[in-house]
Design a protein around this motif. Structure first.
Motif: not given
Length: 562
Positions: A276-277, A282-284, A313-315, A552-555
Motif C-alpha cells: 500500500h504505502d 511510486l505513484a506520488a 485506493e491510489i496505491s 528512489r524507492y525499493r520495496m
C-alpha cells in the motif's frame, strides 16, 4: 449433626476451598457442555446446507473436508472429484466454509457470466484481503450494499481508463518496442529467457503506470515485486495448513504476529499491506515528475478530488497494474516457450504463414494479426493449454441465495471457477494436454463449440473479469508471434550431447502458476532474421529512451525505515 452444624464445624479455609473447587468443576462442565452443544448445532447446520448444495465429500465437524486436500495443486483434485460425482459443480468444505467449485465451461458461463449480477461480489477473505491486499481493493471488493457497488464502479471505471480495451491501443508503440527488445536480448543471453520476459512485462506496466521503463532484468522493481506477487498467489491457494485455515478460525488473526507463527509471511500489522504505502509512493513520485502527462499515476491524482480517492485506493489501483500485468504476462510467455519446445510440429505451419505474410526483412506487427489466422489460433491455445490464473482469480460470491439445477448456492458462499478442469474437459478439448492450435482454426475438425467468442476462460468472468485482459492479449499475441517468427526453440543438451527432456506438468503451485525452470536452446531461424532483430532492437531502444529513469524507492528497504 445438622447440616448447619457440619458447616459450622469446618475450618473456614477448607470450606472456601471446597466451594471453589466445586464451583470450578461446575464452570468447566458448563463450558464443555456449551461448547459441545455449539459444535453439534454448527455441524447440524453444515449437514443441512450439504443436503441442499451440490454434492461433494462428507464433511466432518469443524474441519470439514480440509483433511483431504492435497499439499499441491488442489485444482487437479477438484477436477477428479467432479468426475467422481459426475457433476460440473461440487461442494468442498474448507473447515466450516463451503466452496462451490465449477468444473465446466457451460456451467461457469451460465452462473458467472449470464448471472453476473448475482455473482458480482467477493466473499469475506481474511488472508488475501483483510490481512493482505485489503478488502477495499478492486480485486477483493465486496459489493453487497449500494455504497459498495458505487465504490466498485468508481474503481472499475478508473482501471478501465488505464488499461481498458480502447486505452491499450494507445500503448502499442512502446509495447511493440519492448517486445522487440526481448528478441534482441535473446540473441545474446537466450538462457535468461525468463528474466527477459519478466523485464518486458514489468517494463510495459511501469511505463503505463509511472512513465518509467525497466531496462535491467535485475531491477528491484522486478525481483522484489514479482516475489511479493508469487507469495500472495501462494497464500490464496486452498490449503489445510496455516495461514489459509485463518479463513475458518478468524479469531486466530487477532493473536499478535510476534507469537503467531501461522501469520508469518503476511506482512505488517499481521497482514501483507506491504504494497500500500510502497505503490502510493511510486505513484506520488511519478505524479511529481515532469513529462509523460498521460501515465496512470497522474490520472489517478488528477481524478482523486472528483472521486474522493484515498491514498490506499491510489496505491491499490497502481499496484494492481503489476499484479495483473507483470507476473501473469511473463508466465504466459514462459508457457509459450514450453509449448514450442514440447510440440515442435506446431511451429511448422506457423513458420510457413509468417514467412509468407511477414518475411525476414521485418518482424510481425499488430497490423499483421488479421492476416495470420494460424498465429491467432496458436496464441489462443497458449492461453487455453496452461492458463496462468488456474482457478480463475479470486472467488466470486452471490449477493443472494441462488439455485442451479435444483442445488442451493447460499448467499456469500465462495464460488470458484476451476480453469484447470474447464480447459481440460474432453468434451470441449479432446486430448487436452496436447498443444493443438487447430482447436481454434475455423472449419477445423478439432474445433468444438465453446461458450463465448474467445474460446477460453483464462481471464475470469462477468463483472470480475481481469481488467488487464486486453493489454495481456494484445502484448502476448505480438510477442509470441515475434518469438515464433524469429527463433527456433530446440532441446537443450547435456554434457553427452543428449537432449534434455521437459515436463509439461512441472508447474508451480501458486494461484498464478508458471512452469518451473527448464532449459531450451533458443537460436535465430536465419542470418537475415538475426540482422532484422538487431536492427529493430537497436531502434526500439532509441525510441524507448524517453522513458528512461530511476525511482528512489525499493520495496526491500521501504518498510525497514518506518
Amino acid at each position: 449433626m445438622a447440616i448447619e452444624q457440619l458447616f459450622e464445624a469446618m475450618p473456614l479455609h477448607y470450606l472456601q476451598h471446597g466451594i471453589s473447587k466445586f464451583g470450578a468443576a461446575n464452570v468447566a462442565l458448563a463450558v464443555f457442555v456449551t461448547a459441545a452443544l455449539g459444535v453439534l448445532a454448527d455441524y447440524g447446520w453444515m449437514l443441512y446446507l450439504r443436503s441442499k448444495m451440490p454434492p461433494g465429500p462428507f464433511p466432518f465437524p469443524i474441519i470439514g473436508n480440509t483433511y483431504y486436500l492435497p499439499d499441491n495443486k488442489p485444482w487437479v483434485y477438484f477436477e477428479q472429484l467432479s468426475r467422481k460425482y459426475d457433476t460440473p459443480l461440487i461442494t468442498f468444505w474448507i473447515g466450516r466454509n463451503p466452496t462451490v467449485w465449477i468444473n465446466d465451461a457451460w456451467t461457469a458461463n451460465e452462473l458467472l457470466d449470464k448471472r453476473a449480477g448475482i455473482y458480482c461480489s467477493r466473499p469475506r477473505m481474511l488472508v488475501f484481503a483483510e490481512l493482505g491486499a485489503g478488502q477495499s481493493n478492486l480485486v477483493n471488493m465486496i459489493t453487497t450494499t449500494q455504497a459498495e457497488r458505487d465504490r466498485f464502479r468508481v474503481q472499475r471505471k478508473l482501471m478501465h481508463q488505464g488499461v481498458g480495451i480502447q486505452q491499450v491501443k494507445r500503448y502499442r508503440g512502446f509495447q511493440n518496442d519492448e517486445s522487440k527488445v526481448v528478441a534482441y536480448d535473446l540473441l545474446s543471453t537466450p538462457q535468461d529467457y525468463v528474466e527477459h520476459f519478466e523485464r518486458y512485462a514489468t517494463s510495459v506496466v511501469s511505463i503505463i503506470g509511472f512513465g518509467r521503463r525497466v531496462a535491467d532484468p535485475k531491477d528491484p522493481i522486478i525481483t522484489e515485486v514479482i516475489a511479493v506477487m508469487h507469495r500472495a498467489a501462494d497464500l490464496n491457494v486452498p490449503g489445510k495448513t496455516f495461514p489459509m485455515l485463518l479463513e475458518t478460525f478468524p479469531v486466530l488473526a487477532k493473536v499478535p504476529t510476534e507469537i503467531a507463527p501461522w501469520k508469518h509471511g503476511l506482512g505488517r500489522r499481521g497482514g501483507s499491506h506491504r504494497g500500500h504505502d510502497f505503490f502510493y509512493s511510486l505513484a506520488a513520485e511519478a505524479n511529481e515528475n515532469p513529462g509523460h502527462e498521460d501515465c496512470y499515476a497522474k490520472l489517478l491524482f488528477k481524478e482523486a478530488p472528483k472521486y474522493n480517492l484515498k491514498p490506499q485506493e491510489i496505491s491499490a489501483l497502481s499496484g494492481n497494474l503489476f499484479g495483473a500485468g507483470s507476473d501473469t504476462s511473463s508466465s504466459t510467455l514462459i508457457t509459450a516457450v514450453l509449448a514450442m519446445r514440447a510440440f515442435p510440429e506446431t511451429l511448422i505451419p506457423a513458420w510457413e504463414e509468417l514467412d509468407r505474410i511477414v518475411g525476414s526483412g521485418r518482424s510481425p506487427s499488430f497490423e499483421d494479426e488479421v492476416n495470420l489466422p494460424y498465429m491467432r489460433a496458436f496464441v489462443k491455445e497458449v492461453f487455453r493449454w496452461r492458463s496462468v490464473a488456474i482457478i480463475g482469480g479470486q472467488p466470486h460470491a452471490p449477493v443472494q441465495d441462488d439455485y442451479y439445477n435444483g442445488y442451493l448456492i447460499p448467499k456469500s458462499t465462495w464460488v470458484q471457477g476451476n480453469v484447470w478442469a474447464i480447459h481440460r474437459n474432453e468434451r470441449d478439448f479432446p486430448d487436452p494436454d496436447c498443444f493443438n492450435p487447430g482447436r481454434f482454426m475455423k472449419g477445423s475438425a478439432d474445433a468444438r463449440p465453446f461458450p463465448g467468442e474467445k474460446g477460453y476462460m483464462t481471464f475470469g468472468w462477468g463483472r470480475r473479469v481481469c481488467s488487464g485482459q486486453a493489454l495481456a492479449e494484445q502484448g502476448t499475441w505480438l510477442t509470441v508471434a515475434r518469438l515464433v517468427w524469429g527463433f527456433r526453440i530446440e532441446p537443450a543438451r547435456d554434457e553427452r550431447g543428449q537432449p534434455l527432456p521437459v515436463d509439461i506438468f512441472d508447474y508451480t503451485n501458486g494461484l498464478n502458476m508458471r512452469p518451473n525452470l527448464f532449459k531450451v536452446n533458443i537460436t535465430p531461424r536465419s542470418e537475415a532474421i538475426r540482422q532484422t532483430i538487431v536492427r529493430e532492437g537497436e531502434q526500439a531502444l532509441a525510441d524507448l529512451a524517453q522513458f528512461e529513469g530511476e525511482t528512489r524507492y525499493r520495496m526491500s528497504t521501504f518498510y525497514s525505515k518506518k
